[in-house]
Design a protein around this motif. Sequence first.
Motif, PDB file in Angstrom:
ATOM      1  N   TYR A  67       0.823  -1.215   0.000  1.00 30.59           N
ATOM      2  CA  TYR A  67       0.000   0.000   0.000  1.00 30.59           C
ATOM      3  C   TYR A  67       0.851   1.256   0.000  1.00 30.59           C
ATOM      4  O   TYR A  67       1.780   1.389   0.788  1.00 30.59           O
ATOM      5  CB  TYR A  67      -0.933   0.004   1.223  1.00 30.59           C
ATOM      6  N   LEU A  68       0.505   2.181  -0.885  1.00 31.64           N
ATOM      7  CA  LEU A  68       1.064   3.520  -0.901  1.00 31.64           C
ATOM      8  C   LEU A  68      -0.040   4.442  -0.404  1.00 31.64           C
ATOM      9  O   LEU A  68      -1.158   4.396  -0.917  1.00 31.64           O
ATOM     10  CB  LEU A  68       1.493   3.912  -2.314  1.00 31.64           C
ATOM     11  N   LEU A  69       0.260   5.247   0.601  1.00 32.89           N
ATOM     12  CA  LEU A  69      -0.713   6.186   1.154  1.00 32.89           C
ATOM     13  C   LEU A  69      -0.155   7.593   0.973  1.00 32.89           C
ATOM     14  O   LEU A  69       0.924   7.901   1.454  1.00 32.89           O
ATOM     15  CB  LEU A  69      -0.961   5.892   2.630  1.00 32.89           C
ATOM     16  N   VAL A  91       4.247  10.844   1.860  1.00 32.70           N
ATOM     17  CA  VAL A  91       3.882   9.617   1.160  1.00 32.70           C
ATOM     18  C   VAL A  91       4.527   8.469   1.917  1.00 32.70           C
ATOM     19  O   VAL A  91       5.719   8.510   2.229  1.00 32.70           O
ATOM     20  CB  VAL A  91       4.365   9.632  -0.308  1.00 32.70           C
ATOM     21  N   ASP A  92       3.722   7.452   2.233  1.00 27.07           N
ATOM     22  CA  ASP A  92       4.198   6.269   2.954  1.00 27.07           C
ATOM     23  C   ASP A  92       3.982   5.027   2.101  1.00 27.07           C
ATOM     24  O   ASP A  92       2.963   4.918   1.411  1.00 27.07           O
ATOM     25  CB  ASP A  92       3.425   6.079   4.268  1.00 27.07           C
ATOM     26  N   ASP A 108       8.320   9.835   3.229  1.00 22.71           N
ATOM     27  CA  ASP A 108       9.051  11.029   2.835  1.00 22.71           C
ATOM     28  C   ASP A 108       8.067  12.144   2.486  1.00 22.71           C
ATOM     29  O   ASP A 108       6.907  11.888   2.183  1.00 22.71           O
ATOM     30  CB  ASP A 108       9.936  10.721   1.623  1.00 22.71           C
ATOM     31  N   GLN A 109       8.557  13.366   2.535  1.00 17.78           N
ATOM     32  CA  GLN A 109       7.803  14.542   2.111  1.00 17.78           C
ATOM     33  C   GLN A 109       8.137  14.784   0.643  1.00 17.78           C
ATOM     34  O   GLN A 109       9.305  15.026   0.302  1.00 17.78           O
ATOM     35  CB  GLN A 109       8.201  15.769   2.949  1.00 17.78           C
ATOM     36  N   VAL A 123       7.521   2.892  -8.249  1.00 14.19           N
ATOM     37  CA  VAL A 123       7.121   4.212  -7.742  1.00 14.19           C
ATOM     38  C   VAL A 123       8.222   5.197  -8.089  1.00 14.19           C
ATOM     39  O   VAL A 123       9.391   4.975  -7.765  1.00 14.19           O
ATOM     40  CB  VAL A 123       6.902   4.199  -6.211  1.00 14.19           C
ATOM     41  N   GLN A 124       7.843   6.277  -8.763  1.00 15.73           N
ATOM     42  CA  GLN A 124       8.770   7.372  -9.022  1.00 15.73           C
ATOM     43  C   GLN A 124       8.351   8.536  -8.149  1.00 15.73           C
ATOM     44  O   GLN A 124       7.156   8.792  -7.976  1.00 15.73           O
ATOM     45  CB  GLN A 124       8.767   7.768 -10.497  1.00 15.73           C
ATOM     46  N   ILE A 125       9.340   9.217  -7.580  1.00 18.81           N
ATOM     47  CA  ILE A 125       9.073  10.303  -6.641  1.00 18.81           C
ATOM     48  C   ILE A 125       9.706  11.593  -7.136  1.00 18.81           C
ATOM     49  O   ILE A 125      10.684  11.572  -7.892  1.00 18.81           O
ATOM     50  CB  ILE A 125       9.610   9.963  -5.232  1.00 18.81           C
TER      51      ILE A 125
END
Length: 182
Positions: A67-69, A91-92, A108-109, A123-125
């Motif tokens: 899960y990505l929240l 994002v967690d 992370d923020q 996931v790309q951030i």
Amino acid sequence: MLRTFLPLALGLCLSAVALAQARPPIPSVVLDHMNDLDQRCVAAGGRAGEGRFVVAQDFTGDGRLDYLLSEGDYHCVGRPGLFRRGGVARVDLFVVDARNAARRVYSDQLIGYRVLAGQPAKVQIARQGAACGAGSTARTQCAAQLAWNGHGFGEAIAVSDAKAPSASAAPGSPATSPGPQA
């Protein structure tokens, strides 16, 4: 007509049961985080709205839903931007084990993120300012792709150069393509 309708209705019911059983319940640690956002929204004078702020995908390659929240995608009616201060939001990523227990392995923020389809999903951030590293200015934007290492997520590859200004992005806009924000 009843003979035609009854098998169809029974088939739909059995399909719904099979689908419901195929997807495990959301782990309690993820639900607790979701409920915490609801409580913080109400305490700030808003109310929980509709929206997709949780993404369930296999991010580790083990065949289980992780899960990505994204707090930035949480819709608090009456308090827009409550969880997105200064254009960044938390994002967690939660990884699920065989017992359907989850643990937070990344937090992370970010100014944005996107999920890329695949097995496992990637996931790309996108980050901004000092989070891009030494020598970065407040307007510097950078992006990376996360990778699972068996214990947590780390940056596998840079998908932008933090030193070079983004020619396609307007100042202050995310360095990711349109899609979910953090």
